[in-house]
Design a protein around this motif. Structure first.
Motif, PDB file in Angstrom:
ATOM      1  N   HIS A  21     -93.583  74.888 -14.678  1.00 21.14           N
ATOM      2  CA  HIS A  21     -92.691  76.013 -14.438  1.00 21.14           C
ATOM      3  C   HIS A  21     -92.482  76.840 -15.700  1.00 21.14           C
ATOM      4  CE1 HIS A  21     -89.828  72.943 -15.958  1.00 21.14           C
ATOM      5  NE2 HIS A  21     -89.226  73.977 -16.496  1.00 21.14           N
ATOM      6  N   CYS A  22     -92.229  78.127 -15.491  1.00 22.21           N
ATOM      7  CA  CYS A  22     -91.931  79.051 -16.582  1.00 22.21           C
ATOM      8  C   CYS A  22     -90.532  78.752 -17.112  1.00 22.21           C
ATOM      9  CB  CYS A  22     -92.008  80.497 -16.072  1.00 22.21           C
ATOM     10  SG  CYS A  22     -91.439  81.733 -17.263  1.00 22.21           S
ATOM     11  N   GLU A  23     -90.381  78.727 -18.443  1.00 19.20           N
ATOM     12  CA  GLU A  23     -89.095  78.388 -19.039  1.00 19.20           C
ATOM     13  C   GLU A  23     -88.158  79.590 -19.143  1.00 19.20           C
ATOM     14  OE1 GLU A  23     -89.367  74.833 -21.940  1.00 19.20           O
ATOM     15  OE2 GLU A  23     -91.108  76.089 -22.433  1.00 19.20           O
ATOM     16  N   ARG A  24     -88.571  80.723 -18.603  1.00 13.64           N
ATOM     17  CA  ARG A  24     -87.694  81.898 -18.574  1.00 13.64           C
ATOM     18  C   ARG A  24     -87.231  82.207 -17.156  1.00 13.64           C
ATOM     19  NH1 ARG A  24     -88.234  87.648 -18.095  1.00 13.64           N
ATOM     20  NH2 ARG A  24     -86.640  88.753 -19.309  1.00 13.64           N
ATOM     21  N   CYS A  25     -88.148  82.388 -16.231  1.00 16.30           N
ATOM     22  CA  CYS A  25     -87.773  82.777 -14.864  1.00 16.30           C
ATOM     23  C   CYS A  25     -87.764  81.600 -13.905  1.00 16.30           C
ATOM     24  CB  CYS A  25     -88.703  83.866 -14.341  1.00 16.30           C
ATOM     25  SG  CYS A  25     -90.395  83.295 -14.003  1.00 16.30           S
ATOM     26  N   GLY A  26     -88.388  80.486 -14.270  1.00 14.51           N
ATOM     27  CA  GLY A  26     -88.392  79.319 -13.400  1.00 14.51           C
ATOM     28  C   GLY A  26     -89.502  79.294 -12.364  1.00 14.51           C
ATOM     29  N   ASN A  27     -90.303  80.358 -12.269  1.00  8.10           N
ATOM     30  CA  ASN A  27     -91.427  80.341 -11.339  1.00  8.10           C
ATOM     31  C   ASN A  27     -92.385  79.214 -11.703  1.00  8.10           C
ATOM     32  OD1 ASN A  27     -90.433  82.508  -9.947  1.00  8.10           O
ATOM     33  ND2 ASN A  27     -91.802  84.004 -10.871  1.00  8.10           N
ATOM     34  N   GLY A  28     -93.030  78.645 -10.692  1.00  9.70           N
ATOM     35  CA  GLY A  28     -93.873  77.498 -10.972  1.00  9.70           C
ATOM     36  C   GLY A  28     -95.259  77.591 -10.373  1.00  9.70           C
ATOM     37  N   TYR A  29     -96.149  76.769 -10.902  1.00  8.92           N
ATOM     38  CA  TYR A  29     -97.521  76.642 -10.404  1.00  8.92           C
ATOM     39  C   TYR A  29     -97.823  75.161 -10.234  1.00  8.92           C
ATOM     40  CZ  TYR A  29     -98.010  81.481 -11.935  1.00  8.92           C
ATOM     41  OH  TYR A  29     -97.837  82.829 -12.109  1.00  8.92           O
ATOM     42  N   ARG A  30     -98.388  74.816  -9.096  1.00 12.80           N
ATOM     43  CA  ARG A  30     -98.772  73.431  -8.840  1.00 12.80           C
ATOM     44  C   ARG A  30    -100.283  73.277  -8.965  1.00 12.80           C
ATOM     45  NH1 ARG A  30     -95.208  71.420  -3.589  1.00 12.80           N
ATOM     46  NH2 ARG A  30     -93.164  71.492  -4.629  1.00 12.80           N
ATOM     47  N   SER A  31    -100.668  72.209  -9.609  1.00 18.04           N
ATOM     48  CA  SER A  31    -102.094  71.919  -9.685  1.00 18.04           C
ATOM     49  C   SER A  31    -102.566  71.411  -8.330  1.00 18.04           C
ATOM     50  CB  SER A  31    -102.355  70.860 -10.757  1.00 18.04           C
ATOM     51  OG  SER A  31    -101.719  69.633 -10.423  1.00 18.04           O
ATOM     52  N   ALA A  32    -103.856  71.498  -8.108  1.00 17.41           N
ATOM     53  CA  ALA A  32    -104.420  71.018  -6.843  1.00 17.41           C
ATOM     54  C   ALA A  32    -104.218  69.506  -6.735  1.00 17.41           C
ATOM     55  CB  ALA A  32    -105.902  71.362  -6.768  1.00 17.41           C
ATOM     56  N   TYR A  33    -103.943  69.042  -5.530  1.00 16.94           N
ATOM     57  CA  TYR A  33    -103.766  67.606  -5.301  1.00 16.94           C
ATOM     58  C   TYR A  33    -105.126  66.915  -5.364  1.00 16.94           C
ATOM     59  CZ  TYR A  33    -102.383  63.225  -3.108  1.00 16.94           C
ATOM     60  OH  TYR A  33    -102.152  61.904  -2.847  1.00 16.94           O
ATOM     61  N   VAL A  34    -105.196  65.880  -6.189  1.00 18.16           N
ATOM     62  CA  VAL A  34    -106.460  65.158  -6.389  1.00 18.16           C
ATOM     63  C   VAL A  34    -106.279  63.726  -5.921  1.00 18.16           C
ATOM     64  CG1 VAL A  34    -108.165  64.393  -8.066  1.00 18.16           C
ATOM     65  CG2 VAL A  34    -107.030  66.611  -8.367  1.00 18.16           C
ATOM     66  N   ARG A  35    -107.039  63.327  -4.929  1.00 15.95           N
ATOM     67  CA  ARG A  35    -106.948  61.953  -4.437  1.00 15.95           C
ATOM     68  C   ARG A  35    -107.593  60.997  -5.437  1.00 15.95           C
ATOM     69  NH1 ARG A  35    -105.353  61.100   0.644  1.00 15.95           N
ATOM     70  NH2 ARG A  35    -106.381  59.070   0.656  1.00 15.95           N
ATOM     71  N   ASP A  36    -106.987  59.823  -5.551  1.00 20.49           N
ATOM     72  CA  ASP A  36    -107.486  58.794  -6.459  1.00 20.49           C
ATOM     73  C   ASP A  36    -108.532  57.960  -5.725  1.00 20.49           C
ATOM     74  OD1 ASP A  36    -107.946  56.776  -8.225  1.00 20.49           O
ATOM     75  OD2 ASP A  36    -105.838  56.456  -8.725  1.00 20.49           O
ATOM     76  N   LYS A  37    -109.792  58.075  -6.126  1.00 23.08           N
ATOM     77  CA  LYS A  37    -110.870  57.350  -5.448  1.00 23.08           C
ATOM     78  C   LYS A  37    -110.721  55.845  -5.621  1.00 23.08           C
ATOM     79  CE  LYS A  37    -114.123  61.189  -5.951  1.00 23.08           C
ATOM     80  NZ  LYS A  37    -115.416  61.629  -6.511  1.00 23.08           N
ATOM     81  N   VAL A  38    -110.248  55.421  -6.806  1.00 25.85           N
ATOM     82  CA  VAL A  38    -110.058  53.980  -7.024  1.00 25.85           C
ATOM     83  C   VAL A  38    -108.996  53.446  -6.083  1.00 25.85           C
ATOM     84  CG1 VAL A  38    -109.370  52.240  -8.711  1.00 25.85           C
ATOM     85  CG2 VAL A  38    -110.783  54.179  -9.419  1.00 25.85           C
ATOM     86  N   GLU A  39    -107.917  54.219  -5.900  1.00 21.60           N
ATOM     87  CA  GLU A  39    -106.851  53.790  -4.998  1.00 21.60           C
ATOM     88  C   GLU A  39    -107.351  53.675  -3.559  1.00 21.60           C
ATOM     89  OE1 GLU A  39    -103.281  52.857  -3.108  1.00 21.60           O
ATOM     90  OE2 GLU A  39    -104.010  52.610  -5.159  1.00 21.60           O
ATOM     91  N   MET A  40    -108.251  54.562  -3.172  1.00 14.21           N
ATOM     92  CA  MET A  40    -108.791  54.495  -1.825  1.00 14.21           C
ATOM     93  C   MET A  40    -109.541  53.177  -1.615  1.00 14.21           C
ATOM     94  SD  MET A  40    -110.110  58.451  -1.557  1.00 14.21           S
ATOM     95  CE  MET A  40    -110.923  58.199   0.021  1.00 14.21           C
ATOM     96  N   GLY A  41    -110.306  52.752  -2.651  1.00 15.97           N
ATOM     97  CA  GLY A  41    -111.015  51.480  -2.555  1.00 15.97           C
ATOM     98  C   GLY A  41    -110.072  50.301  -2.558  1.00 15.97           C
ATOM     99  N   ARG A  42    -109.020  50.376  -3.359  1.00 18.37           N
ATOM    100  CA  ARG A  42    -108.059  49.277  -3.413  1.00 18.37           C
ATOM    101  C   ARG A  42    -107.257  49.181  -2.115  1.00 18.37           C
ATOM    102  NH1 ARG A  42    -107.198  47.481  -9.009  1.00 18.37           N
ATOM    103  NH2 ARG A  42    -108.478  48.768 -10.356  1.00 18.37           N
TER     104      ARG A  42
END
Length: 209
Positions: A21-42
């Motif tokens: 998030h921006c420390e002045r206006c508070g607007n934010g950006y989210r990174s793309a959701y990345v699935r954990d391949k190791v977790e899928m195997g576990r």
């Protein structure tokens, strides 16, 4: 590492995501959701452990401990955060004046190379100054204007009609029923007119009204 004080960890047991998030206006950006391949195997190992028990079940419990450790820190999460920073970095600028991270779209002064808090845009600052001065001048004019010239301050103002009980904004007569607001109750003994409507006895001489 950039963005150490203006991001939120949205990761869960299945993958990684971060919000900056921006420390002045508070607007934010989210990174793309990345699935954990190791977790899928576990996850498959956990299913096997629940079906067969024994050593497989112990393996499943080890996986759960790994998930707990992963929630706090892990090389996989560090790599995911590094990738997320690289993804959102074009949307932010770090100000050399205050050191804070600002969004490039709303809070960055490209002409100066600083954030709008440290180096406000000339047109925006002029507009704010003009609006502030106009507001102060309005208050000054209002204070210097006699707003009581036509008011009858010698008569107690009524906010409720004594006849119909409607709310009124002053005046001599009710706007709802036309009744007189300042009803005069005269004492037959002493002639006092200070008694309120509905009083049974005069407040000056005690005679019944």
């Amino acid at each position: 590492m950039p963005f150490t004080d203006n991001y939120r960890d949205l990761s869960n047991s299945e993958g990684y995501q971060f919000e900056f998030h921006c420390e002045r206006c508070g607007n934010g950006y989210r990174s793309a959701y990345v699935r954990d391949k190791v977790e899928m195997g576990r996850g498959l190992l956990r299913s096997v452990g629940s079906l067969f028990g024994g050593a497989a079940e112990n393996l499943s419990r080890s996986v759960e401990q790994w998930r707990y450790d992963r929630a706090t820190n892990s090389p996989a999460k560090d790599r995911a955060l590094t990738d997320a920073v690289a993804e959102v970095s074009p949307q932010f600028r770090q100000c050399r004046g205050c050191g804070q991270w600002m969004c490039a779209a709303m809070c960055w002064n490209d002409d100066i190379g600083q954030c709008l808090s440290c180096s406000p845009a000339v047109a925006e600052e002029m507009s704010r100054a003009q609006a502030s001065a106009q507001r102060e001048q309005i208050w000054d004019k209002a204070r210097n204007t006699d707003w009581t010239e036509n008011l009858d301050l010698g008569t107690r103002t009524k906010v409720e009609c004594p006849s119909c009980k409607a709310k009124v904004d002053g005046g001599k007569f009710c706007s709802s029923c036309g009744g007189q607001l300042a009803i005069e109750v005269r004492c037959g003994g002493c002639g006092s007119t200070t008694n309120r409507p509905g009083a049974v006895f005069c407040s000056d001489c005690g005679k019944q009204l």
